[in-house]
Scaffold this active site. Structure first.
Site, mmCIF file in Angstrom:
data_model
loop_
_atom_site.group_PDB
_atom_site.id
_atom_site.type_symbol
_atom_site.label_atom_id
_atom_site.label_comp_id
_atom_site.label_asym_id
_atom_site.label_seq_id
_atom_site.Cartn_x
_atom_site.Cartn_y
_atom_site.Cartn_z
ATOM 1 N N LEU A 177 -29.321 123.417 18.068
ATOM 2 C CA LEU A 177 -30.002 124.067 16.955
ATOM 3 C C LEU A 177 -31.426 124.351 17.405
ATOM 4 O O LEU A 177 -32.014 123.565 18.160
ATOM 5 C CB LEU A 177 -30.051 123.149 15.720
ATOM 6 C CG LEU A 177 -28.779 122.939 14.900
ATOM 7 C CD1 LEU A 177 -29.059 121.946 13.778
ATOM 8 C CD2 LEU A 177 -28.254 124.242 14.333
ATOM 9 N N ASP A 178 -31.991 125.455 16.930
ATOM 10 C CA ASP A 178 -33.397 125.722 17.219
ATOM 11 C C ASP A 178 -34.256 124.578 16.696
ATOM 12 O O ASP A 178 -33.907 123.908 15.709
ATOM 13 C CB ASP A 178 -33.844 127.025 16.529
ATOM 14 C CG ASP A 178 -33.228 128.257 17.164
ATOM 15 O OD1 ASP A 178 -32.783 128.171 18.318
ATOM 16 O OD2 ASP A 178 -33.188 129.301 16.483
ATOM 17 N N ARG A 179 -35.384 124.379 17.331
ATOM 18 C CA ARG A 179 -36.299 123.316 16.912
ATOM 19 C C ARG A 179 -36.689 123.456 15.443
ATOM 20 O O ARG A 179 -36.790 122.462 14.718
ATOM 21 C CB ARG A 179 -37.551 123.359 17.797
ATOM 22 C CG ARG A 179 -38.576 122.285 17.480
ATOM 23 C CD ARG A 179 -39.714 122.321 18.483
ATOM 24 N NE ARG A 179 -40.669 121.260 18.257
ATOM 25 C CZ ARG A 179 -41.675 120.973 19.071
ATOM 26 N NH1 ARG A 179 -41.861 121.690 20.168
ATOM 27 N NH2 ARG A 179 -42.501 119.974 18.801
#
Length: 325
Positions: free
Chosen positions: A145-147
């Site tokens: 997942l993106d940060r």
């Protein structure tokens, strides 16, 4: 990996277990030798310092259960050591676990926490979990997942589980992901299928972005409207394909950029977000459904959005009451 961890100060003999059966030698070493530069790993293989069952091997040689791999001493600079997990992060991740069994761990990842270290991040979620659970010999991310995206993410505790789940993801079958996204504008009623090709590129500044482009890869996202406010809409998104920034760019293509998206939102949208108190990307992975590769059980794992995000949904007239597609 074997219960015996390599001592990087001397020659170590490690017996390969079923967790690493079929794994390439280079990938095994890159995981086993934490912080060692890739160039050094390939150098010790090339020079014959790494042996399997006393014989020289190549980087792409496959390991088998019961093999004995000889790992030479390697010197790791102190600056590459993974920092300790703070009590605050330890408690945060402990409380974020939504499911666990012998082969799988599911975590409701907080917003702002990178899933792995790198690019200026010394300690990501996976490194923290490994530090917190030193008795676990195998912990690997199934996906990412993106940060700035919060929500449910899977961590495999066995290589067999990792490969089975990643195969489902690669084949685009067997795993359903659902996200909540607060977007600018009025999303149309009913279901919406967005099928637009996505191309990864760079801006002149060097920033990496994704664009809708006929030269890109086929991409498909299903959307459903959940709630509408005076300016924002709350939608549920199900990515059928798994391209980088897919949900964010497909939302933008419909004229409904995700709230708090500093990469794809324009200045007027960012101004509205600041006025409404939006201080993060309003994208949350709230559900994963799949058949467990070890037990065959049908799992539907849910990760509630945090209190801050739920409060924001309600504040802008898009309260989430659960449910979705």
């Amino acid at each position: 990996m074997s219960n015996q961890q390599p001592d990087q100060t001397k020659v170590t003999l490690v017996e390969i277990t079923e967790d690493n059966h079929g794994q390439r030698v280079d990938n095994f070493l890159l995981t086993a030798l934490k912080g060692v530069p890739r160039t050094l790993v390939y150098r010790i293989i090339r020079k014959g310092e790494v042996r399997v069952n006393k014989g020289r091997v190549k980087a792409d040689s496959r390991l088998q259960s019961g093999d004995i791999i000889r790992i030479p001493p390697v010197r790791v600079p102190d600056k590459n050591e993974t920092p300790d997990v703070s009590p605050a992060l330890n408690g945060l991740l402990d409380s974020a676990i939504v499911y666990e069994d012998a082969g799988l761990l599911a975590v409701n990842k907080p917003h702002g926490l990178a899933v792995h270290g790198g690019s200026g991040v010394s300690l990501g979620m996976i490194e923290a979990l490994r530090k917190m659970r030193p008795d676990h010999t195998f912990l690997e991310l199934v996906h990412r997942l993106d940060r700035d995206t919060s929500g449910i993410i899977l961590v495999a505790k066995k290589r067999s589980v990792l490969t089975a789940l990643q195969r489902m993801l690669a084949n685009k079958s067997g795993i359903k992901k659902r996200y909540l996204a607060l977007v600018h504008g009025a999303w149309p009623e009913g279901g919406t299928d967005v099928k637009l090709p996505l191309l990864r590129t760079e801006r002149k500044s060097g920033e990496r972005i994704v664009l809708v482009d006929d030269e890109g890869k086929a991409s498909h996202t299903r959307y459903s409207l959940l709630a509408s406010g005076s300016h924002y809409s709350l939608v549920e998104a199900e990515p059928v394909t798994g391209r980088t920034h897919q949900i964010r760019v497909h939302c933008q293509s419909q004229g409904c950029t995700i709230a708090g998206d500093e990469k794809y939102g324009d200045k007027s949208e960012q101004d509205i977000d600041r006025q409404r108190g939006v201080r993060r990307l309003c994208l949350h992975a709230h559900q994963l459904a799949f058949r467990h590769p070890s037990t065959g059980e049908e799992l539907c794992l849910n990760a509630e959005p945090g209190e801050e995000l739920r409060h924001l949904f309600k504040k802008v007239g898009c309260e989430w009451l659960g449910g979705g597609l």
